[in-house]
Write a protein that holds these residues in place. Sequence first.
Motif: not given
Length: 312
Positions: A33-38
């Motif tokens: 979830f560094g980039q993706n929406l959590s």
Amino acid sequence: MPSSDARSGADLDPVTRHTRSRRDLEQGIEQDFGQNLSYGAYLDLPTLLSAQHPRATPPQHDELLFIIQHQTTELWLRLVIHELTSARALLAADDHRQALKRIARVKHIQASMTEQWSVLATLTPSEYAQFRAFLATGSGFQSWQYRAVEFMLGNKNAGMLPVFAHDEEQHAELERLLHEPSLYDEVLAWLARRGHPIPQEVLDRDVSQPYEAHEGVVAALSRIYADPQEHWAEYETAEELVDLEDNFQVWRFRHLKTVERIIGSKRGSGGSSGVPFLRRALELTFFPELYDVRSAIQDVTPEGYHGGDGRG
Ligand code: HEM
């Protein structure tokens, strides 16, 4: 002694054995979830979960329950306002089917709000007394969302507004709702558009004033209730409103009984007499003629029946 054909735990197939303490993750499960929406980011959980600020010193274990019970109620009220706003607009646009869908959801939210009183009822009087002083003058009486729902359903009361004078935004919002038609006003206008004889003075009423029951509305509803099959949409909508009012009163009643068991006959933190003041709210009604019409319905008496005296 086990019977000879009893199987040992190791023989049972994996579905029936209750020995698992770990579930392996599947390959596709997202973990980066560094980039993706959590989940937490979407729901803004950092804000939500940092909004509990117990005030008691020394800290009291039960204050968190008290805060969260209020906050969850406020979250549900936010959704109730959202659904009722839409239900009113849909009725104004003659889409009663979708409006009923909104009302159905509100009824489930109400059930959930009512059920959750049992959580707060685990708070004993002595536990509450440990932190009550730290609320000072704070009280649910100052819940603007609760007043918004009351106004939207039809309990207009301009006398509530001064309580919100300290907050410009809340005050303006309630003032706006006070001057908008309630759900009941919209239902009566919808009935009129469908050809029911709702008196013009009711349709033209000053919607910021408390609603007053009108005989002409009882008469119009009596026609609907006398022949539900003929007027099913109107009949169903009317009964949905009765459900809403019923649910609202059950919530009020559970609040009252919870308050009674926690503070007895003490005055409220908001300054009222407490339980006696809350009890008077049980006499309020949103939709008076929907109750009046019930007394106007003629009992069906089978031919040749002479018993009974019309009671009960
Ligand atoms: C220990 C728990 C609670 C106690 C002792 C309590 C007590 C009271 C009292 C005495 C009042 C009357 C106004 C006053 O003088 O303060 C009141 C009003 C109110 N409370 Fe509570 N309350 C409790 C929990 C809650 C919770 C969890 C909610 C949820 C939001 C809530 C919502 C309200 C509302 C909306 C009113 C206004 C009711 C009306 O105008 O008829 N209360 N409460």
